[in-house]
Design a protein around this motif. Sequence first.
Motif, PDB file in Angstrom:
ATOM      1  N   GLU A 129       0.824  -1.206   0.000  1.00 56.82           N
ATOM      2  CA  GLU A 129       0.000   0.000   0.000  1.00 56.82           C
ATOM      3  C   GLU A 129       0.861   1.262   0.000  1.00 56.82           C
ATOM      4  N   PHE A 130       1.952   1.249   0.774  1.00 52.40           N
ATOM      5  CA  PHE A 130       2.835   2.422   0.836  1.00 52.40           C
ATOM      6  C   PHE A 130       3.472   2.675  -0.528  1.00 52.40           C
ATOM      7  N   ILE A 131       3.955   1.625  -1.161  1.00 52.11           N
ATOM      8  CA  ILE A 131       4.614   1.773  -2.461  1.00 52.11           C
ATOM      9  C   ILE A 131       3.637   2.284  -3.513  1.00 52.11           C
ATOM     10  N   GLN A 132       2.424   1.726  -3.531  1.00 50.82           N
ATOM     11  CA  GLN A 132       1.430   2.183  -4.496  1.00 50.82           C
ATOM     12  C   GLN A 132       0.995   3.621  -4.220  1.00 50.82           C
ATOM     13  N   LYS A 133       0.912   3.977  -2.955  1.00 54.48           N
ATOM     14  CA  LYS A 133       0.454   5.309  -2.561  1.00 54.48           C
ATOM     15  C   LYS A 133       1.389   6.403  -3.068  1.00 54.48           C
ATOM     16  N   HIS A 134       2.699   6.139  -3.044  1.00 57.25           N
ATOM     17  CA  HIS A 134       3.681   7.175  -3.387  1.00 57.25           C
ATOM     18  C   HIS A 134       4.322   6.966  -4.757  1.00 57.25           C
ATOM     19  N   ASP A 135       3.791   6.034  -5.520  1.00 63.31           N
ATOM     20  CA  ASP A 135       4.392   5.699  -6.812  1.00 63.31           C
ATOM     21  C   ASP A 135       4.422   6.892  -7.768  1.00 63.31           C
ATOM     22  N   SER A 136       3.299   7.587  -7.923  1.00 67.16           N
ATOM     23  CA  SER A 136       3.237   8.684  -8.896  1.00 67.16           C
ATOM     24  C   SER A 136       4.114   9.859  -8.474  1.00 67.16           C
ATOM     25  N   ALA A 137       4.128  10.186  -7.175  1.00 66.39           N
ATOM     26  CA  ALA A 137       4.955  11.294  -6.691  1.00 66.39           C
ATOM     27  C   ALA A 137       6.439  10.982  -6.868  1.00 66.39           C
ATOM     28  N   ALA A 138       6.806   9.729  -6.615  1.00 67.28           N
ATOM     29  CA  ALA A 138       8.204   9.329  -6.765  1.00 67.28           C
ATOM     30  C   ALA A 138       8.636   9.365  -8.227  1.00 67.28           C
ATOM     31  N   LYS A 139       7.753   8.937  -9.129  1.00 68.67           N
ATOM     32  CA  LYS A 139       8.086   8.944 -10.554  1.00 68.67           C
ATOM     33  C   LYS A 139       8.242  10.370 -11.076  1.00 68.67           C
ATOM     34  N   ALA A 140       7.413  11.294 -10.574  1.00 74.57           N
ATOM     35  CA  ALA A 140       7.528  12.696 -10.988  1.00 74.57           C
ATOM     36  C   ALA A 140       8.859  13.274 -10.526  1.00 74.57           C
ATOM     37  N   ALA A 141       9.247  12.973  -9.291  1.00 76.42           N
ATOM     38  CA  ALA A 141      10.528  13.465  -8.766  1.00 76.42           C
ATOM     39  C   ALA A 141      11.695  12.793  -9.480  1.00 76.42           C
ATOM     40  N   SER A 142      11.511  11.523  -9.867  1.00 73.39           N
ATOM     41  CA  SER A 142      12.557  10.802 -10.585  1.00 73.39           C
ATOM     42  C   SER A 142      12.791  11.413 -11.963  1.00 73.39           C
ATOM     43  N   ALA A 143      11.707  11.803 -12.632  1.00 76.10           N
ATOM     44  CA  ALA A 143      11.832  12.420 -13.954  1.00 76.10           C
ATOM     45  C   ALA A 143      12.603  13.726 -13.891  1.00 76.10           C
ATOM     46  N   ALA A 144      12.499  14.431 -12.768  1.00 71.35           N
ATOM     47  CA  ALA A 144      13.171  15.726 -12.620  1.00 71.35           C
ATOM     48  C   ALA A 144      14.622  15.591 -12.179  1.00 71.35           C
ATOM     49  N   THR A 145      14.956  14.497 -11.475  1.00 75.35           N
ATOM     50  CA  THR A 145      16.293  14.367 -10.903  1.00 75.35           C
ATOM     51  C   THR A 145      17.131  13.245 -11.497  1.00 75.35           C
ATOM     52  N   GLY A 146      16.468  12.220 -12.051  1.00 75.60           N
ATOM     53  CA  GLY A 146      17.203  11.068 -12.542  1.00 75.60           C
ATOM     54  C   GLY A 146      17.464  10.026 -11.479  1.00 75.60           C
ATOM     55  N   ILE A 147      17.029  10.282 -10.248  1.00 77.46           N
ATOM     56  CA  ILE A 147      17.175   9.307  -9.162  1.00 77.46           C
ATOM     57  C   ILE A 147      16.060   8.271  -9.297  1.00 77.46           C
ATOM     58  N   PRO A 148      16.361   6.984  -9.244  1.00 78.97           N
ATOM     59  CA  PRO A 148      15.310   5.962  -9.386  1.00 78.97           C
ATOM     60  C   PRO A 148      14.174   6.164  -8.386  1.00 78.97           C
ATOM     61  N   ALA A 149      12.959   6.014  -8.870  1.00 77.92           N
ATOM     62  CA  ALA A 149      11.785   6.191  -8.006  1.00 77.92           C
ATOM     63  C   ALA A 149      11.800   5.190  -6.853  1.00 77.92           C
ATOM     64  N   SER A 150      12.304   3.984  -7.121  1.00 75.07           N
ATOM     65  CA  SER A 150      12.355   2.963  -6.067  1.00 75.07           C
ATOM     66  C   SER A 150      13.258   3.391  -4.923  1.00 75.07           C
ATOM     67  N   PHE A 151      14.344   4.120  -5.227  1.00 81.19           N
ATOM     68  CA  PHE A 151      15.243   4.614  -4.184  1.00 81.19           C
ATOM     69  C   PHE A 151      14.515   5.625  -3.295  1.00 81.19           C
ATOM     70  N   MET A 152      13.751   6.519  -3.927  1.00 83.69           N
ATOM     71  CA  MET A 152      13.053   7.554  -3.172  1.00 83.69           C
ATOM     72  C   MET A 152      11.957   6.973  -2.293  1.00 83.69           C
ATOM     73  N   ILE A 153      11.178   6.067  -2.871  1.00 83.35           N
ATOM     74  CA  ILE A 153      10.106   5.439  -2.091  1.00 83.35           C
ATOM     75  C   ILE A 153      10.700   4.681  -0.909  1.00 83.35           C
ATOM     76  N   ALA A 154      11.803   3.988  -1.154  1.00 81.94           N
ATOM     77  CA  ALA A 154      12.442   3.213  -0.091  1.00 81.94           C
ATOM     78  C   ALA A 154      12.937   4.122   1.034  1.00 81.94           C
ATOM     79  N   GLN A 155      13.516   5.262   0.670  1.00 87.64           N
ATOM     80  CA  GLN A 155      14.005   6.166   1.716  1.00 87.64           C
ATOM     81  C   GLN A 155      12.842   6.752   2.508  1.00 87.64           C
ATOM     82  N   ALA A 156      11.750   7.076   1.815  1.00 86.86           N
ATOM     83  CA  ALA A 156      10.554   7.567   2.512  1.00 86.86           C
ATOM     84  C   ALA A 156      10.007   6.487   3.438  1.00 86.86           C
ATOM     85  N   ALA A 157      10.038   5.238   2.980  1.00 84.22           N
ATOM     86  CA  ALA A 157       9.560   4.123   3.794  1.00 84.22           C
ATOM     87  C   ALA A 157      10.426   3.933   5.030  1.00 84.22           C
TER      88      ALA A 157
END
Length: 296
Positions: A129-157
């Motif tokens: 649920e956490f991963i699905q909840k933040h998937d779109s926000a992480a992908k948007a930030a990933s597109a702007a920075t080049g950092i993998p969305a999975s890395f960002m979601i994991a750090q938030a988790a």
Amino acid sequence: MSSSPIANTDNRSIEALRAAAARDPKSSVREAAKQFEALFMQEVMKSMRAATMSSGLMENSATQLGTEMLDTQFASKMTGLPGGLSDAITRQLQRQMGITPDKTDKADTAKPAALPTLTRKNIAPHVQEFIQKHDSAAKAASAATGIPASFMIAQAAHESGWGKREIVAKDGTNSFNVFGIKAGANWTGKTVEVKTTEFVDGRAQKVVAKFRAYDSYEAAFKDYGQLLGSNQRYAQVVAQAQQTQQASASTGISSPGGAERFAQGLQKAGYATDPEYASKLARVINTTVRVQRALA
């Protein structure tokens, strides 16, 4: 004997539903399904109460009415959940009435379908649920920075305990700061002061610190990306993460050791004081990647 006010409320709701169905049958199907599920849940609650032995003390018509109202609230809370009884009733009614299901209805009922499979793989529901909840926000930030969305979601988790330890103000207001970013002297936005654990000379200590506060999770992910992208001390970390992202995009396979390098780089750059931060974060990143593959 006068009728129950709860029964009167149900009767009024049903009459209102009939009137709405006459005007617009399609939009009333889901509401009708929810009404049926609510009535069903109320009967379930009533049966549970009847099967429970009561003491007879402190019980009268007023307490009975209060119990009925409480059961009605519980039934309402359990009604309309994705994948529940109302979804099944909605689909059945739509087929009988020749109505094409809405796309949103399909999406709502499709999400929980992966849950049993993930559970068999020892992936807890709250992780999915956490991963699905933040998937779109992480992908948007990933597109702007080049950092993998999975890395960002994991750090938030990791920072928020999969959303269970989010930073909130004294009045209970959510800061949406799932990354645990502190408010330094240059921060001009909203802040929240909370007690947190800091490691001083390798020893954990409780201190009160000021953290950034946002209006949404999307804003938090965006700020996190800007923090890493604009701060020179994270430049090497971001560069390595971007290389991992590019390698994954070209080969379809996550770069071996990418999670460990990213986590170790953040620790060396001083993102956190916990001496075990890198190893903890790397484990969460690998978990996040594994879940995302299962959901794909």
